[in-house]
Design an enzyme around this catalytic site. Structure first.
Site, short mmCIF file in Angstrom:
data_model
loop_
_atom_site.label_atom_id
_atom_site.label_comp_id
_atom_site.label_asym_id
_atom_site.label_seq_id
_atom_site.Cartn_x
_atom_site.Cartn_y
_atom_site.Cartn_z
N ASP A 38 0.95 -1.29 0.02
CA ASP A 38 -0.03 -0.02 0.05
C ASP A 38 0.89 1.22 -0.19
O ASP A 38 2.10 1.10 0.21
CB ASP A 38 -0.99 -0.16 1.18
N ASP A 83 -1.83 -0.26 5.76
CA ASP A 83 -2.22 -0.21 7.24
C ASP A 83 -3.66 0.30 7.20
O ASP A 83 -4.22 0.70 8.48
CB ASP A 83 -1.22 1.07 7.63
N ASP A 139 -7.38 -1.99 3.42
CA ASP A 139 -6.33 -3.09 3.18
C ASP A 139 -6.74 -4.29 3.80
O ASP A 139 -6.11 -5.60 3.74
CB ASP A 139 -4.97 -2.64 3.88
#
Length: 749
Positions: free
Chosen positions: A441, A633, A637
């Site tokens: 990410d 995080d 996600d």
């Protein structure tokens, strides 16, 4: 020495948090931060001698344990005496599990002691038979009877853990390593007892007692390895604050930790642990966060930083923090919970090894019967047949096979915990060694968790009647309480506007009512109304632009700047050198994502990824045969991390994301990823070596035992040595040096 008021610990309502009831009083454990040597230990004993009993000082752990009677001696007096002596006492929270573990450890050592004495004495009494010496009709019965009497505690009491475990296993219709152990012990003991009563025949008391001794020693070493792996959890539990100091106006009062509330101002004295998560007020703070993040050096925090419960105040002044999270919501409690769950979970590779061991046990029982039958068929006699069956049972006991996986995984997990990487899923290490693709990410993962609000662009001030400050306050109200990196950009702009019905829309922003207005905040591309970028915008390639819609009108754009983590480029380079496929998936705009990928050297990237899109991409990779590590995080996600082969989460991310993660990077740094990969590969090697040794050893000794070339006593020694080598091999991996990080490479401008 401090002027601290210790009388709060005399309160009966707080006693259950740190004291364990004992006959005639209570037992407490106190950490002594000022203790450094044996002289300090003597000073500690002297300080509490007047009112404490059964005082035990441990210089290595800087702790003092004693019993006291609150009716005769108040605990505050003992603590004050320690404080006056300069030893800086700190009461540790009561941990029933740790107390039970200490009692079990003492019992285990007692069993080893009894087994040692009995085995040595039995072997001394049996030595004439080793050399075929006839002791005579008067001495022989005495030697046999003495061996029987010594074997009763040596086998039946010292070996009781194996006998009782075997009974439970058979009662549940299962086979584990305790079944052949118990069968061998009982067969040797009962046969020898019968022969002692008859006055003739070979005795196996020496084999049985020595077998118990070897097994207990092996179990003790394994237990020490497991204790070291769970030490992080026990230390975290001990960091739980028992009381808190709360500031109400000019008054500072000491209260029970349960009385602390969100929004209170907590005061933390030097040397104390923080009672809750919160924001630092007034002065900078220097904290010990080693247990929470793996950072061994003190960490300096500025005013406004978020502090974590369990951190120790190393400064010379008391610090103040505004409480934001309490109890089970603190990072300390979440980490302890994840560790506890990980300790109970059994990874896939261990389940496979256990199944193999169960089939192997059945095979051993069958081979013991076959070996005895063959001996009888050859005319060797019942004595030789019994010896062969006993040797097969003892030599091929699958202790080493059952230990091969868990001790290696425990060693690897403990090694990572010391470096700030929490293994929340027991099977993560074995799976991590096989990954070939890493999905990152962007915001909060490759960049710092905190974003900076660089520009506010009001769009319809005339229509909405809202100025830039009010618009920013609305955004802050919507993000209030969120742990997403975007929320950090508005944390210091919160004007206290009331917000109701606020809800996250994973991948699509956040909505709610602020000061009576219907509001939406999210990525520009996901806006429910069309928004054109104004000419006043000063955008950079990696800026993040989010939009605010109020009552259906495009009200403002916020330009947020991301800070790339200092270690991101180094970690990316390290992973590339390992031959891994790297990809960047982000919900941000295409321009920002492409700029970030270019700065870090990630060739594959995709923007505007929804949770469903990330999940679909992951599933496509897995369908193509890739094994994927996902690192993220944010709330969006969570589905990705739940479906990945292995997942890693940053410590400041959403709680839902952390609950889906196999690895938690407590140090808020990606540097733990290369370390985790190195430890995973090392752990896989140890597992393969252990399994190879355990299987190879059994293939070697089985023919010897079945043909009568391996006496039972030597079989016991060989089996125990095999288990010992497995444990030591796992420790060899855990004691190795931490793999060095490659030199930091600069982030491209």
């Amino acid at each position: 020495m401090t002027d601290r008021d210790w009388t709060v610990y005399d309160r009966a309502d707080l006693r259950g948090g740190f004291a364990r009831p004992r006959t005639g009083g209570y037992e407490v454990t106190v950490a002594l931060d000022g203790m450094h040597c044996a002289a300090c230990a003597a000073r500690a004993e002297k300080a509490v001698a007047a009112g404490a009993r059964e005082v035990a000082v441990n210089v290595a752990t800087r702790s003092l344990r004693f019993r006291y009677d609150p009716a005769a001696t108040p605990l505050s007096g003992l603590l004050a005496a320690l404080d006056r002596s300069g030893l800086e006492p700190r009461l540790l929270a009561s941990a029933d599990g740790a107390d039970r573990a200490r009692r079990a450890q003492r019992l285990s050592l007692a069993r080893i002691g009894v087994a040692t004495i009995c085995a040595m004495q039995v072997m001394m009494l049996a030595w004439p038979s080793y050399f075929g010496i006839d002791s005579g009709p008067d001495i022989e019965p005495l030697l046999r009877t003495a061996q029987l009497l010594l074997s009763i505690p040596g086998v039946l009491w010292a070996g009781w853990p194996f006998l009782s475990a075997a009974w439970r296993s058979l009662r549940d219709r299962q086979l584990d390593m305790n079944v052949p152990v118990a069968l061998a012990l009982l067969a040797a003991f009962i046969a020898s007892a019968v022969r002692t009563a008859l006055g003739s025949g070979e005795l196996y008391f020496d084999t049985a007692t020595m077998f118990v001794w070897f097994l207990l020693i092996g179990r003790q070493l394994e237990g020490r390895r497991r204790d070291k792996a769970s030490e992080h959890l026990r230390l975290l539990a001990s960091r739980r604050a028992l009381t808190a100091q709360r500031r109400v106006g000019p008054v500072v009062e000491t209260i029970a930790i349960d009385a602390l509330a969100i929004g209170d101002i907590a005061i933390v004295a030097p040397g104390d642990s923080l009672p809750a998560d919160g924001r630092l007020l007034d002065l900078p703070a220097e904290l010990d966060e080693a247990l929470l993040s793996g950072e061994s050096r003190p960490v300096l925090h500025a005013v406004g930083d978020r502090l974590l419960a369990g951190s120790l105040n190393l400064g010379s002044s008391a610090l103040a923090l505004r409480v934001e999270r309490l109890g089970d919501d603190t990072v300390l409690a979440q980490i302890a919970g994840l560790l506890d769950n990980a300790g109970r979970a059994k990874p896939r590779v261990q389940r496979i090894a256990d199944r193999i061991a169960a089939h192997f046990i059945a095979a051993v029982l069958a081979l013991a019967a076959v070996g005895a039958a063959l001996a009888l068929y050859r005319g060797a006699g019942g004595e030789a047949a019994f010896g062969i069956a006993l040797a097969v049972l003892v030599a091929s006991c699958p202790c080493a096979l059952s230990l091969a996986v868990p001790v290696a995984l425990a060693a690897g997990s403990a090694r990572l915990a010391k470096q700030g990487v929490l293994v929340a899923n027991g099977g993560a290490l074995s799976a991590l060694a096989g990954i070939d693709t890493v999905l990152f990410d962007k915001t909060g993962t490759l960049t710092r968790n905190a974003l900076l609000l660089r520009q506010v662009l009001p769009l319809a001030e005339a229509a909405t009647g809202l100025d830039a400050d009010t618009l920013t306050g609305i955004a802050a109200a919507l993000e209030r309480g969120s742990r997403h990196p975007i929320a950090s950009a508005f944390a210091d702009r919160d004007r206290g506007l009331p917000a109701q019905q606020v809800r996250q829309l994973p991948g699509a922003g956040i909505e709610g009512r602020v000061d009576g207005r219907a509001c939406w905040l999210g990525a520009l591309d996901a806006s429910p109304v069309a928004i054109a970028m104004p000419a006043a915008a000063e955008l950079r390639a990696d800026d993040t632009v989010i939009a605010l819609v109020v009552d259906g009108v495009a009200a403002a754009l916020f330009v947020l700047a991301a800070r790339v983590r200092e270690e991101s480029a180094t970690v990316v380079g390290d992973l590339e050198q390992r031959g891994l496929r790297l990809e960047l998936l982000s919900g941000d705009g295409a321009t920002a994502v492409a700029a970030m990928a270019a700065r870090l050297g990630i060739a594959r990237h995709a923007a505007r990824q929804t949770p469903a899109g990330k999940l679909a991409h992951l599933q496509a990779l897995q369908a193509a045969g890739h094994r994927v590590l996902a690192v993220g995080d944010g709330l969006n996600d969570a589905p990705l991390l739940a479906a990945a082969d292995v997942s890693a989460a940053m410590p400041n991310g959403a709680a839902l994301t952390q609950s889906r993660a196999d690895l938690l990077l407590l140090g808020d740094s990606l540097a733990g990823l290369p370390l985790a990969l190195s430890v995973a590969h090392d752990t896989r090697r140890r597992i393969r070596e252990n399994l190879g040794w355990a299987l190879g050893y059994n293939l070697l000794v089985l023919p010897l035992a079945m043909t009568g070339q391996l006496p039972p006593w030597l079989a016991a020694a060989g089996m125990s040595l095999s288990s010992l080598l497995v444990v030591l091999n796992a420790q060899r991996g855990s004691a190795g040096p931490t793999p060095p990080m490659p030199p930091m490479r600069p982030v491209l401008p």
